[in-house]
Enzyme design. Structure first.
Site, mmCIF file in Angstrom:
data_model
loop_
_atom_site.group_PDB
_atom_site.id
_atom_site.type_symbol
_atom_site.label_atom_id
_atom_site.label_comp_id
_atom_site.label_asym_id
_atom_site.label_seq_id
_atom_site.Cartn_x
_atom_site.Cartn_y
_atom_site.Cartn_z
ATOM 1 N N ASP A 46 0.709 -1.233 -0.037
ATOM 2 C CA ASP A 46 -0.055 0.008 -0.015
ATOM 3 C C ASP A 46 0.814 1.208 0.089
ATOM 4 O O ASP A 46 2.075 1.312 0.132
ATOM 5 C CB ASP A 46 -0.673 -0.059 1.312
ATOM 6 N N ASP A 49 -10.391 1.554 -3.840
ATOM 7 C CA ASP A 49 -11.104 1.235 -2.699
ATOM 8 C C ASP A 49 -12.576 1.216 -2.684
ATOM 9 O O ASP A 49 -13.116 0.725 -1.669
ATOM 10 C CB ASP A 49 -10.704 2.322 -1.483
HETATM 11 C C1 DGJ Z 1 -6.104 1.499 1.725
HETATM 12 C C2 DGJ Z 1 -6.118 0.378 0.849
HETATM 13 O O1 DGJ Z 1 -6.613 0.809 -0.402
HETATM 14 C C3 DGJ Z 1 -7.287 -0.538 1.607
HETATM 15 O O2 DGJ Z 1 -7.569 -1.609 0.767
HETATM 16 C C4 DGJ Z 1 -6.677 -1.188 2.727
HETATM 17 O O3 DGJ Z 1 -5.481 -2.081 2.748
HETATM 18 C C5 DGJ Z 1 -6.295 0.095 3.852
HETATM 19 N N1 DGJ Z 1 -5.463 0.876 3.032
HETATM 20 C C6 DGJ Z 1 -5.484 -0.461 4.937
HETATM 21 O O4 DGJ Z 1 -5.094 0.324 5.758
#
Ligand code: DGJ
Length: 705
Positions: free
Chosen positions: A444, A508
């Site tokens: 991430d 997301d």
């Molecule tokens: C942002 C990501 O896009 C999510 O899928 C998840 O992994 C969160 N961060 C975790 O903090």
């Protein structure tokens, strides 16, 4: 006299380059030209007039677009040596031809700057441009920008590029080319949610299936600039380059700046034609994931448990996941350091005994016993001030002057130019991957870069190079490891990262309605098998909309599919539907991840169709989606694309994971099967049922003659 004209011709694309004015100049980029025509005739055909109130001999700016050539558009190279040597005039010194390309070295001997640019046509007809700038003389050369451009014809009138934000990436925006510069810039250290990935110039009539398009992409995950420029003289060009901060690249004598690759995608059969060339190029790589193995159905537990890590709960999840047919189980944020929420722990990549007293082994054993492989989340470039790492090395964050950058999600960015910081991350991640059986990591990157300096000097570029290096090193140490690039969803999806990662977390936003757009436009440059697509919770966590499993399934089918939902809450009936989804995906992923992608423009604004057709035209799968309630009692016909016009196809309607709902008393007569020629299906189409909004169905198409 050495050769001055070059005609590159491959896969239906021609590139004409001439050097008659002592500099490489691309003067045609478009559909393949007839072989055997003397290229000098083309040049003759476009010779510029000598206008009044202009230079006495019209100049062709060529690749370097120097001011010294009386070029008043945006130069390709911007830089200076102590305020001087800014007006370079590059003279061609050598030309090297290869089977499908040609490269040119030019020099300004007075100023001591050398540049090189190469043009190559890929097997799928893309123009691959690589260029470098070298300082040959004493004294530091401050490079401010170096970009590569291609010409656009006068009939390119429109621009299409993509913008976005968290939860809403890759939204299309179309405008007209006017005099001046249309520049899409990313200045946040990573490519970003707003990154266009590809910028198109197009003819006015161009859409997914029709018209001419000229796309340019910077294959880079750092800062970037995509530009379309029309000069007052009338010339129009498209180009891209890395966006450098002041002083970021300084070249001592003998040093070279190697620019990220710029990729040109031309097609005369619409956006899908250019998309196809990009997909073919990415898929041709030996290490392309589907050339190694099929893409497993994933379960990511983020929207199932968030930071609430409990073995018992995750064991229950793994058991249901097995029943549903999941093949990869991914533990997300929260397993390490003091990371019980997002305020602490980033930087401390050791398993938290507080939540995992016996390490991750019990969970990994359970996951494996249930027939799945295990994946784990990291955010290695980041650090929470509340972490052991920060307490030990506060100096390892990117920062400028004596101030601490603004926090975002309570975190700072680790400066990977410090060997210590780089080795810390590499060492801790490597140790976890060595200790545990981990097939896959989700990596991430949840904040933009602010004040990103290394001892005062801007370092976005080095930070990006470091993450490529780190990924490559992890893969070298752990053969077969797959890496997913995530940045708060789709904040780092680009053709540069394609070389180092194996999957992108597309967004997301798991709301299938929002996902329709995000998927449609992200997949123009990135093949579907690299785009993570999950069935999220019934009640979307990002929009609070509620959707059936069927609609979520028909949306999640079109990428590297998976689930992200607390499956322990599902009913027995829901599990049957989810199993239907994973079975269908597994049975068809070979086609879904290798076929030619087609997208149909919406006629009524409320429905659309997209699909894939096998490269040999033998079969295809399409989705028809009702984005809203049709304006018409008799909805507009749904047309297919990418079929053989004279082929005979049997078409069947398939409900995936649940029957769609409609507002009509009868089902379509063709629902159980109809056999029609490709031309009719592509030009006239089939009459769809009147769907309720946010429902859809699949069409299976098989060539029978
Ligand atoms: C942002 C990501 O896009 C999510 O899928 C998840 O992994 C969160 N961060 C975790 O903090």
């Amino acid at each position: 006299m050495s050769k001055q004209l070059f005609h590159l011709n491959r896969a239906g694309v021609s590139l004409l380059i001439e050097t008659s004015q002592g500099t490489p100049n691309v003067f045609y980029w478009g559909a393949a030209l007839r072989a055997g025509v003397d290229p000098s005739q083309y040049l003759l055909g476009i010779t510029e007039p000598v206008a009044h109130s202009y230079v006495d001999k019209p100049q062709r700016p060529g690749a370097w677009r120097e001011h010294a050539r009386a070029y008043w558009g945006r130069p390709a190279v911007l830089g200076h040596r102590d305020g001087k040597d800014w007006s370079q005039l590059f003279t061609l010194v050598s030309t090297t031809e290869s089977e499908h390309g040609v490269s040119f070295i030019s020099r300004d001997s007075d100023l001591g700057i050398e540049v090189e640019i190469s043009y190559e046509l890929s097997a799928s007809g893309l123009v691959l441009m690589n260029h470098r700038v070298t300082n040959l003389a004493a004294g530091t050369f401050f490079l401010e920008n170096s970009s590569a451009f291609l010409p656009l014809p006068d009939h390119a009138t429109d621009i299409l590029d993509f913008t976005g934000r968290w939860l809403k990436e890759r939204q299309p925006q179309r405008s007209k080319i006017n005099t001046g510069i249309w520049s899409r810039e990313s200045r946040e250290g990573r490519s970003g949610h707003d990154y266009t990935i590809v910028q198109f110039a197009m003819t006015e009539d161009a859409n997914f299936q029709r018209g001419e398009v000229w796309g340019v992409s910077l294959a880079w995950s750092g800062q970037a600039q995509h530009i379309i420029e029309r000069e007052p003289v009338g010339r129009t060009t498209i180009g891209a380059g890395e966006l450098l901060m002041p002083g970021e690249v300084t070249l001592a004598q003998g040093e070279t700046y190697q620019a990220p690759q710029v990729v040109g995608s031309y097609a005369n059969d619409g956006i899908d034609g250019a998309s196809h060339r990009l997909h073919q190029w990415v898929r041709a790589r030996k290490q392309h994931p589907t050339n190694v193995r099929p893409r497993p159905v994933s379960l990511n537990v983020w929207e199932a448990v968030y930071f609430d890590h409990r073995l018992e709960k995750l064991t229950a999840l793994a058991q249901v996941a097995k029943e549903i047919g999941v093949e990869r189980f991914v533990l997300d944020d929260g397993w390490f350091g003091a990371r019980r929420d997002d305020h602490a722990g980033l930087g401390d990549w050791t398993v938290a005994p507080e939540v995992w007293p016996n390490g991750l082994k019990p969970l990994i054993d359970t996951v494996k016993a249930n027939g799945m492989e295990f994946g784990l989340w990291f955010e290695g470039e980041m650090i929470n001030p509340d972490s052991d790492l920060y307490r030990a090395h506060p100096e390892w964050i990117l920062h400028s002057a004596n101030r601490t950058p603004i926090e975002a999600r309570y975190q700072q960015v680790l400066d990977l130019s410090h060997e210590g910081a780089y080795n810390h991350v590499l060492g801790q991640v490597d140790a976890i991957l060595t200790e545990y059986d981990i097939a896959y990591i989700k990596w991430d990157h949840n904040r933009t870069l602010v004040d990103a300096a290394h001892f005062g000097k801007a370092t976005m570029r080095n930070q990006n190079i470091a993450i490529y290096r780190l990924f490559d090193e992890l893969k070298r140490r752990h053969p077969g490891l797959e890496i997913e690039s995530c940045a708060s969803g789709g904040g780092r999806i680009d053709l540069g990262m394609v070389e180092h990662a194996d999957r992108f977390w597309t967004s997301d936003d798991n709301d299938p309605l929002e996902r329709q757009n995000i998927y449609r436009y992200t997949s123009i440059a990135i093949p579907p098998e690299l785009l993570g697509t999950h069935i999220g919770p019934t009640h979307s966590h990002s929009t609070a909309r509620t959707h059936t499993i069927g609609f979520r399934a028909i949306t999640a089918l079109w990428g590297h599919a998976g689930l992200e939902w607390d499956l322990t809450e599902t009913t027995a009936d829901e599990r049957v539907l989810l199993r239907e989804f994973t079975d269908y995906y597994k049975a068809n992923r070979g086609l879904l991840h290798s076929g030619r992608v087609s997208r149909l423009d919406s006629i009524d604004g409320y429905s659309w169709t997209h699909g894939v057709v096998a490269q040999d035209g033998s079969r295809g799968i399409f989705a028809y989606i009702a984005l809203g309630l049709s304006q018409y009692t008799e909805p507009k016909k749904l047309r297919l694309a990418g079929l053989e016009a004279d082929g005979l196809y049997q078409v069947k309607l398939v409900n995936l994971a649940g029957q769609y709902e409609s507002i009509q008393r009868t089902e379509p007569d063709w629902a159980t099967g109809v056999t029609l020629d490709g031309r009719f299906l592509m030009s006239e189409g089939l009459r769809p049922p009147i769907l309720k909004p946010e429902f859809g169905f699949l069409l299976e198409v098989v060539k029978v003659g």
